[in-house]
Design a protein around this motif. Structure first.
Motif, PDB file in Angstrom:
ATOM      1  N   ASP A 134       0.804  -1.226   0.000  1.00 21.57           N
ATOM      2  CA  ASP A 134       0.000   0.000   0.000  1.00 21.57           C
ATOM      3  C   ASP A 134       0.837   1.275   0.000  1.00 21.57           C
ATOM      4  OD1 ASP A 134      -2.279  -1.624   0.155  1.00 21.57           O
ATOM      5  OD2 ASP A 134      -2.176  -1.670   2.356  1.00 21.57           O
ATOM      6  N   VAL A 135       2.144   1.142   0.097  1.00 22.16           N
ATOM      7  CA  VAL A 135       3.001   2.316   0.300  1.00 22.16           C
ATOM      8  C   VAL A 135       2.958   3.280  -0.878  1.00 22.16           C
ATOM      9  CG1 VAL A 135       5.408   3.059   0.486  1.00 22.16           C
ATOM     10  CG2 VAL A 135       4.535   1.281   1.989  1.00 22.16           C
ATOM     11  N   MET A 136       3.056   2.776  -2.100  1.00 22.83           N
ATOM     12  CA  MET A 136       3.070   3.665  -3.259  1.00 22.83           C
ATOM     13  C   MET A 136       1.791   4.485  -3.336  1.00 22.83           C
ATOM     14  SD  MET A 136       5.117   4.602  -5.704  1.00 22.83           S
ATOM     15  CE  MET A 136       6.277   3.245  -5.914  1.00 22.83           C
ATOM     16  N   GLU A 137       0.676   3.852  -3.026  1.00 24.04           N
ATOM     17  CA  GLU A 137      -0.619   4.529  -3.084  1.00 24.04           C
ATOM     18  C   GLU A 137      -0.745   5.613  -2.018  1.00 24.04           C
ATOM     19  OE1 GLU A 137      -4.482   5.765  -3.798  1.00 24.04           O
ATOM     20  OE2 GLU A 137      -3.147   4.583  -5.084  1.00 24.04           O
ATOM     21  N   THR A 138      -0.275   5.336  -0.816  1.00 20.89           N
ATOM     22  CA  THR A 138      -0.494   6.260   0.292  1.00 20.89           C
ATOM     23  C   THR A 138       0.620   7.288   0.489  1.00 20.89           C
ATOM     24  OG1 THR A 138       0.496   4.682   1.838  1.00 20.89           O
ATOM     25  CG2 THR A 138      -1.899   4.580   1.530  1.00 20.89           C
ATOM     26  N   GLN A 139       1.853   6.943   0.136  1.00 20.96           N
ATOM     27  CA  GLN A 139       2.984   7.830   0.409  1.00 20.96           C
ATOM     28  C   GLN A 139       3.337   8.747  -0.762  1.00 20.96           C
ATOM     29  OE1 GLN A 139       4.307   7.965   3.483  1.00 20.96           O
ATOM     30  NE2 GLN A 139       2.958   6.320   4.138  1.00 20.96           N
ATOM     31  N   ALA A 140       3.093   8.290  -1.986  1.00 21.26           N
ATOM     32  CA  ALA A 140       3.434   9.102  -3.166  1.00 21.26           C
ATOM     33  C   ALA A 140       2.292  10.073  -3.461  1.00 21.26           C
ATOM     34  CB  ALA A 140       3.703   8.200  -4.369  1.00 21.26           C
ATOM     35  N   LYS A 141       2.487  11.338  -3.152  1.00 26.39           N
ATOM     36  CA  LYS A 141       1.445  12.344  -3.329  1.00 26.39           C
ATOM     37  C   LYS A 141       1.584  13.108  -4.644  1.00 26.39           C
ATOM     38  CE  LYS A 141       0.053  11.490   0.893  1.00 26.39           C
ATOM     39  NZ  LYS A 141      -1.174  10.691   1.140  1.00 26.39           N
ATOM     40  N   LYS A 142       2.816  13.220  -5.136  1.00 29.20           N
ATOM     41  CA  LYS A 142       3.045  14.033  -6.331  1.00 29.20           C
ATOM     42  C   LYS A 142       4.187  13.458  -7.161  1.00 29.20           C
ATOM     43  CE  LYS A 142       4.906  18.120  -5.723  1.00 29.20           C
ATOM     44  NZ  LYS A 142       5.017  19.533  -5.341  1.00 29.20           N
ATOM     45  N   LEU A 143       4.004  13.464  -8.481  1.00 30.14           N
ATOM     46  CA  LEU A 143       5.041  13.034  -9.413  1.00 30.14           C
ATOM     47  C   LEU A 143       5.595  14.266 -10.125  1.00 30.14           C
ATOM     48  CD1 LEU A 143       6.575  10.836 -11.073  1.00 30.14           C
ATOM     49  CD2 LEU A 143       4.631  10.875 -12.658  1.00 30.14           C
ATOM     50  N   THR A 144       6.907  14.445 -10.035  1.00 32.78           N
ATOM     51  CA  THR A 144       7.572  15.542 -10.737  1.00 32.78           C
ATOM     52  C   THR A 144       8.452  14.959 -11.832  1.00 32.78           C
ATOM     53  OG1 THR A 144       7.608  16.938  -8.750  1.00 32.78           O
ATOM     54  CG2 THR A 144       9.144  17.504 -10.517  1.00 32.78           C
ATOM     55  N   GLN A 172      -1.052  14.529  -7.817  1.00 31.51           N
ATOM     56  CA  GLN A 172      -0.547  15.749  -8.447  1.00 31.51           C
ATOM     57  C   GLN A 172       0.587  15.446  -9.426  1.00 31.51           C
ATOM     58  OE1 GLN A 172       0.174  19.155  -5.789  1.00 31.51           O
ATOM     59  NE2 GLN A 172      -0.812  17.977  -4.169  1.00 31.51           N
ATOM     60  N   LEU A 173       0.678  16.281 -10.454  1.00 31.85           N
ATOM     61  CA  LEU A 173       1.696  16.131 -11.487  1.00 31.85           C
ATOM     62  C   LEU A 173       2.308  17.495 -11.769  1.00 31.85           C
ATOM     63  CD1 LEU A 173       3.063  14.515 -13.867  1.00 31.85           C
ATOM     64  CD2 LEU A 173       1.066  15.171 -15.240  1.00 31.85           C
ATOM     65  N   GLN A 174       3.634  17.523 -11.895  1.00 33.39           N
ATOM     66  CA  GLN A 174       4.274  18.752 -12.319  1.00 33.39           C
ATOM     67  C   GLN A 174       5.512  18.437 -13.140  1.00 33.39           C
ATOM     68  OE1 GLN A 174       5.409  21.162  -8.943  1.00 33.39           O
ATOM     69  NE2 GLN A 174       7.326  20.085  -8.628  1.00 33.39           N
ATOM     70  N   PHE A 175       5.920  19.427 -13.951  1.00 33.03           N
ATOM     71  CA  PHE A 175       7.099  19.292 -14.798  1.00 33.03           C
ATOM     72  C   PHE A 175       8.138  20.318 -14.367  1.00 33.03           C
ATOM     73  CE2 PHE A 175       3.595  17.609 -17.222  1.00 33.03           C
ATOM     74  CZ  PHE A 175       4.133  16.511 -17.877  1.00 33.03           C
ATOM     75  N   VAL A 176       9.387  19.903 -14.406  1.00 31.35           N
ATOM     76  CA  VAL A 176      10.491  20.817 -14.162  1.00 31.35           C
ATOM     77  C   VAL A 176      11.403  20.760 -15.382  1.00 31.35           C
ATOM     78  CG1 VAL A 176      12.539  21.317 -12.787  1.00 31.35           C
ATOM     79  CG2 VAL A 176      10.424  20.614 -11.654  1.00 31.35           C
ATOM     80  N   VAL A 177      11.518  21.882 -16.081  1.00 32.07           N
ATOM     81  CA  VAL A 177      12.399  21.985 -17.243  1.00 32.07           C
ATOM     82  C   VAL A 177      13.601  22.817 -16.837  1.00 32.07           C
ATOM     83  CG1 VAL A 177      12.613  22.785 -19.634  1.00 32.07           C
ATOM     84  CG2 VAL A 177      10.453  21.800 -18.833  1.00 32.07           C
ATOM     85  N   TYR A 178      14.805  22.316 -17.150  1.00 34.95           N
ATOM     86  CA  TYR A 178      16.003  23.015 -16.692  1.00 34.95           C
ATOM     87  C   TYR A 178      17.051  23.089 -17.797  1.00 34.95           C
ATOM     88  CZ  TYR A 178      17.729  18.223 -16.160  1.00 34.95           C
ATOM     89  OH  TYR A 178      18.091  16.919 -16.395  1.00 34.95           O
ATOM     90  N   SER A 211      13.749  11.309 -16.142  1.00 34.28           N
ATOM     91  CA  SER A 211      14.009  11.535 -14.722  1.00 34.28           C
ATOM     92  C   SER A 211      12.734  11.965 -14.015  1.00 34.28           C
ATOM     93  CB  SER A 211      15.080  12.624 -14.533  1.00 34.28           C
ATOM     94  OG  SER A 211      16.310  12.206 -15.086  1.00 34.28           O
ATOM     95  N   TYR A 212      12.561  11.519 -12.774  1.00 30.04           N
ATOM     96  CA  TYR A 212      11.374  11.882 -12.016  1.00 30.04           C
ATOM     97  C   TYR A 212      11.713  11.927 -10.535  1.00 30.04           C
ATOM     98  CZ  TYR A 212      11.024   6.932 -10.766  1.00 30.04           C
ATOM     99  OH  TYR A 212      11.289   5.678 -10.275  1.00 30.04           O
ATOM    100  N   LYS A 213      10.791  12.527  -9.796  1.00 32.10           N
ATOM    101  CA  LYS A 213      10.919  12.605  -8.348  1.00 32.10           C
ATOM    102  C   LYS A 213       9.556  12.391  -7.733  1.00 32.10           C
ATOM    103  CE  LYS A 213      12.300  15.814  -4.641  1.00 32.10           C
ATOM    104  NZ  LYS A 213      12.762  17.193  -4.337  1.00 32.10           N
ATOM    105  N   LEU A 214       9.512  11.689  -6.610  1.00 32.88           N
ATOM    106  CA  LEU A 214       8.271  11.487  -5.890  1.00 32.88           C
ATOM    107  C   LEU A 214       8.267  12.313  -4.612  1.00 32.88           C
ATOM    108  CD1 LEU A 214       7.867   7.606  -6.200  1.00 32.88           C
ATOM    109  CD2 LEU A 214       6.775   9.358  -7.583  1.00 32.88           C
ATOM    110  N   ASN A 215       7.136  12.926  -4.306  1.00 31.41           N
ATOM    111  CA  ASN A 215       6.987  13.709  -3.084  1.00 31.41           C
ATOM    112  C   ASN A 215       5.851  13.126  -2.254  1.00 31.41           C
ATOM    113  OD1 ASN A 215       7.740  15.822  -5.437  1.00 31.41           O
ATOM    114  ND2 ASN A 215       8.811  16.316  -3.552  1.00 31.41           N
TER     115      ASN A 215
END
Length: 215
Positions: A134-144, A172-178, A211-215
């Motif tokens: 259940d961890v991915m469902e409950t702990q991952a709130k946002k994908l960057t 939630q979803l967000q993009f970071v362009v660098y 590349s991605y990050k989980l929050n």
């Protein structure tokens, strides 16, 4: 099969039971069970770890209060924990041999002896337990999703749009362009699209070297 390998040979041969939870352990755990042998290093910190429940003993004190002695094994080692009082009553249903659990424990300072003034061993405060499933469902709130500027091309964007449409959800979803040389970073939260953060989606991103990050 893996359990039989461990019982017969003493080690896992064809894999490890935790292999299905590599991402959960990598992304959401900050320690190994080995670290509980050096608790002084972690006083006033919350330790998060995942593992397999081994031997469990449900016991009672002389006053009839329940407590448990249980072992958790991860990739590196195993450790024997004790849990008492309200924490035991609240979490004992997770203490089932061969189950996969995720645990959050606060390391508190040991009690001070009033007579000697000497402080005892650090104490464990079990804040929560849940199944690793259940961890991915409950702990991952946002994908960057993180992209260098040179990757912002029509083909790449179309691929991501299709992928995120396939894994539509409520996170939630967000993009970071660098751009590295100019030290420019643009963060763009998605207002229209949300995503279902799952191992399958993360594997797709890794396969395409996104590349991605989980929050």
């Amino acid at each position: 099969k893996l359990k039989q390998e461990k019982e017969v040979v003493g080690i896992y041969i064809s894999g490890h039971p935790l292999d299905d939870f590599k991402k959960e352990i990598t992304k959401f755990c900050n320690c190994n069970v080995t670290d509980f042998n050096e608790l002084e290093r972690f006083v006033n910190r919350e330790m998060c770890f995942g593992g397999i429940v081994g031997d469990v003993q449900h016991l009672e004190t002389k006053k009839g209060k329940g407590w448990a002695l249980f072992t958790v094994e991860d990739y590196n080692d195993s450790f024997k924990f004790r849990i008492f009082n309200e924490e035991y009553l609240k979490l004992r249903h997770f203490l089932v041999p061969n189950s996969f659990i995720y645990v959050r424990v606060l390391i508190r300072e040991g009690w001070t002896n009033r007579e000697t003034g000497k402080k005892g061993e650090p104490r464990l405060q079990f804040n929560s337990m849940q199944m690793l499933h259940d961890v991915m469902e409950t702990q991952a709130k946002k994908l960057t999703i993180q992209m260098p500027l040179e990757d912002v091309q029509e083909g790449r964007i179309d691929y991501l749009k299709g992928l995120l449409k396939t894994y539509k959800g409520d996170k939630q979803l967000q993009f970071v362009v660098y751009e590295v040389e100019e030290k420019v970073k643009l963060t763009m939260p998605s207002l229209k699209h949300k995503v279902n953060i799952s191992n399958e989606l993360l594997e797709e991103l890794e396969k395409e070297k996104v590349s991605y990050k989980l929050n």
